[in-house]
Design a protein around this motif. Sequence first.
Motif, short mmCIF file in Angstrom:
data_model
loop_
_atom_site.label_atom_id
_atom_site.label_comp_id
_atom_site.label_asym_id
_atom_site.label_seq_id
_atom_site.Cartn_x
_atom_site.Cartn_y
_atom_site.Cartn_z
N PRO A 33 -34.51 2.33 -28.95
CA PRO A 33 -34.12 3.86 -29.86
C PRO A 33 -32.35 4.40 -29.45
CG PRO A 33 -36.15 4.06 -29.16
CD PRO A 33 -35.89 2.84 -28.51
N GLU A 34 -32.03 4.48 -28.46
CA GLU A 34 -31.23 4.89 -27.72
C GLU A 34 -29.74 3.70 -27.73
OE1 GLU A 34 -33.14 2.27 -24.47
OE2 GLU A 34 -33.08 3.65 -25.86
N ASP A 35 -29.88 2.62 -28.18
CA ASP A 35 -28.96 2.15 -28.89
C ASP A 35 -29.09 1.75 -30.20
OD1 ASP A 35 -28.70 0.68 -26.08
OD2 ASP A 35 -31.03 -0.37 -26.91
N GLN A 36 -28.97 2.50 -30.83
CA GLN A 36 -28.68 2.22 -32.42
C GLN A 36 -29.09 0.82 -33.10
OE1 GLN A 36 -24.57 4.74 -32.38
NE2 GLN A 36 -26.88 6.24 -32.74
N PRO A 37 -30.04 0.22 -32.73
CA PRO A 37 -29.82 -1.44 -33.13
C PRO A 37 -30.00 -0.89 -35.30
CG PRO A 37 -32.06 -0.13 -33.21
CD PRO A 37 -31.28 0.93 -32.29
N TYR A 38 -29.34 -2.61 -35.61
CA TYR A 38 -30.26 -3.21 -37.11
C TYR A 38 -31.54 -3.66 -37.06
CZ TYR A 38 -29.58 -6.16 -40.43
OH TYR A 38 -30.17 -6.84 -41.54
N TRP A 39 -32.29 -3.14 -37.75
CA TRP A 39 -33.91 -3.24 -38.12
C TRP A 39 -33.09 -4.60 -38.84
CZ3 TRP A 39 -37.50 -2.14 -34.64
CH2 TRP A 39 -37.46 -1.20 -34.47
N THR A 40 -33.73 -5.33 -38.81
CA THR A 40 -34.29 -6.65 -40.24
C THR A 40 -35.54 -7.12 -39.67
OG1 THR A 40 -33.47 -7.82 -40.92
CG2 THR A 40 -33.40 -8.11 -38.68
N ASN A 41 -36.43 -8.21 -40.44
CA ASN A 41 -37.88 -8.56 -40.14
C ASN A 41 -37.32 -9.85 -39.42
OD1 ASN A 41 -39.47 -10.47 -41.40
ND2 ASN A 41 -40.37 -9.02 -41.39
N PHE A 42 -38.54 -10.10 -38.41
CA PHE A 42 -37.32 -11.09 -38.00
C PHE A 42 -38.85 -11.99 -37.64
CE2 PHE A 42 -37.11 -12.51 -33.28
CZ PHE A 42 -35.67 -14.23 -33.09
N LEU A 43 -39.34 -13.08 -37.80
CA LEU A 43 -40.33 -13.01 -37.82
C LEU A 43 -41.79 -13.21 -38.46
CD1 LEU A 43 -39.98 -14.84 -33.94
CD2 LEU A 43 -40.40 -16.44 -36.28
N HIS A 44 -41.65 -12.47 -39.54
CA HIS A 44 -42.60 -11.87 -40.26
C HIS A 44 -42.77 -9.91 -39.32
CE1 HIS A 44 -44.38 -15.20 -42.56
NE2 HIS A 44 -43.98 -16.32 -40.76
N GLN A 45 -41.91 -9.18 -38.67
CA GLN A 45 -41.92 -8.29 -37.70
C GLN A 45 -40.79 -7.84 -37.92
OE1 GLN A 45 -44.52 -9.41 -33.79
NE2 GLN A 45 -43.48 -11.03 -34.41
N ASP A 46 -41.02 -6.07 -37.97
CA ASP A 46 -39.78 -5.52 -37.45
C ASP A 46 -39.09 -5.23 -36.54
OD1 ASP A 46 -38.12 -4.25 -39.31
OD2 ASP A 46 -39.36 -2.37 -38.73
N SER A 47 -38.08 -5.63 -36.12
CA SER A 47 -37.47 -6.52 -35.11
C SER A 47 -35.66 -5.52 -34.64
CB SER A 47 -37.31 -7.46 -35.10
OG SER A 47 -38.01 -8.16 -35.57
N GLY A 48 -35.69 -4.45 -33.81
CA GLY A 48 -34.25 -3.99 -33.54
C GLY A 48 -33.29 -4.83 -33.27
N PHE A 49 -32.53 -5.34 -33.64
CA PHE A 49 -31.12 -6.14 -32.07
C PHE A 49 -29.98 -5.04 -32.26
CE2 PHE A 49 -33.65 -9.19 -34.89
CZ PHE A 49 -33.80 -10.08 -33.53
N TYR A 50 -29.46 -5.15 -31.49
CA TYR A 50 -28.67 -5.08 -30.39
C TYR A 50 -26.77 -5.17 -32.30
CZ TYR A 50 -30.40 -3.79 -25.74
OH TYR A 50 -30.30 -3.29 -25.14
N THR A 51 -25.68 -4.17 -31.74
CA THR A 51 -24.97 -5.06 -33.23
C THR A 51 -23.44 -4.98 -32.38
OG1 THR A 51 -24.65 -1.99 -33.16
CG2 THR A 51 -26.59 -3.14 -34.26
N SER A 52 -24.03 -5.61 -31.41
CA SER A 52 -22.44 -5.66 -30.28
C SER A 52 -21.41 -6.68 -31.18
CB SER A 52 -23.26 -5.96 -28.74
OG SER A 52 -24.03 -5.21 -28.06
N ALA A 53 -21.85 -7.39 -31.84
CA ALA A 53 -21.00 -8.33 -32.54
C ALA A 53 -20.50 -7.32 -33.84
CB ALA A 53 -22.10 -9.69 -33.18
N ASP A 54 -21.18 -7.04 -34.48
CA ASP A 54 -20.23 -6.66 -35.21
C ASP A 54 -19.51 -4.82 -35.21
OD1 ASP A 54 -22.40 -7.03 -38.22
OD2 ASP A 54 -23.85 -7.55 -36.41
N ARG A 55 -19.59 -4.88 -33.89
CA ARG A 55 -18.84 -3.78 -33.98
C ARG A 55 -17.32 -4.62 -33.35
NH1 ARG A 55 -20.38 -1.32 -29.79
NH2 ARG A 55 -23.27 -2.07 -29.84
N LEU A 56 -17.80 -6.12 -31.97
CA LEU A 56 -16.73 -6.16 -31.07
C LEU A 56 -16.14 -7.33 -31.99
CD1 LEU A 56 -18.60 -6.62 -27.41
CD2 LEU A 56 -16.65 -4.82 -28.46
N ALA A 57 -16.11 -8.12 -32.92
CA ALA A 57 -15.58 -8.86 -33.19
C ALA A 57 -14.63 -8.62 -34.76
CB ALA A 57 -16.95 -9.41 -34.31
#
Length: 295
Positions: free
Chosen positions: A200-224
């Motif tokens: 939660p402290e990483d402010q993740p991007y949430w999406t469905n991944f393998l049928h499960q609600d999953s939080g991902f780091y957003t480093s690529a979207d911020r740095l690119a």
Amino acid sequence: MSSPRKYPWFYRPLEWLLLGLAHLPFSVLYLLADGIYLLLAYVIRYRERVVLENLRNSFPEKAEAEIRQIARKFYRHFAEVMVETLKLAVLTPAELKRRVLFRNPEVMERWFAQGRAVLGLSSHAGNWEWVLTSGAAWLSAQADGVYKPLSNPFFEDFMYRLRTRTGAGLIPMRETLRNLLRHRGQPRVVSLLSDQAAGPEDQPYWTNFLHQDSGFYTSADRLAPQFHFPVIYVSIRRQRRGYYEIVLTELYNGDAPLEPGKFAITESFVRHLEHDIRLFPSDYLWTHRRWKHKR
């Protein structure tokens, strides 16, 4: 490249043992892997509950017998990754290039020729420890990986040396932005293991991944967009025991505008990774508590 941390003298016998094992031929090391597999899967049942729960939730359409078969194949794969990683202590760049084939390096090389750096997004699939090390052997530009240093000083030192033997560099996670600013304008690939569970402290991007609600780091979207980095998805696929193939797919060209709050790069990475896992389910790291955080 020098070791980042010194460790107590009493770890020396363990270091000698590991280096001695690394000098054994692959045929002997894979016999050792067979023993590790039996130990993990049937004796200590290493994280069995986590593995089975992850597989059941990720593949609800599969019968229990198939889930357990995938689990057994995963444990065998995991044991082989262990000995293959240890072998990095003695593998030459030429031998690594023979065992890890970059199918289309031109996807990155065209950006290096323009003096551009790229972000490579990889995951804990196949042999993830061979991705950066083989990239350093294959690519014309520097290959650096962002990593989280280990708390144990011996294993931090030992793994650091394994990962940098072929010329790759390592960037401690907390120093990522400083490193990118320092080396701005230099052609290289900066590799991120982008499938890790963001809290939660990483402010993740949430999406469905393998049928499960999953939080991902957003480093690529911020740095690119900030650094105008093209972003490449790095897929490593096992061909046979001890041999892999890497396929590169461009996700973003580094210049196109990104819609705020949509995290298109991360979403594209997730969909590519999900496709690979469905093709080769036993080659993913199922012992990891990937879904421990909730939205």
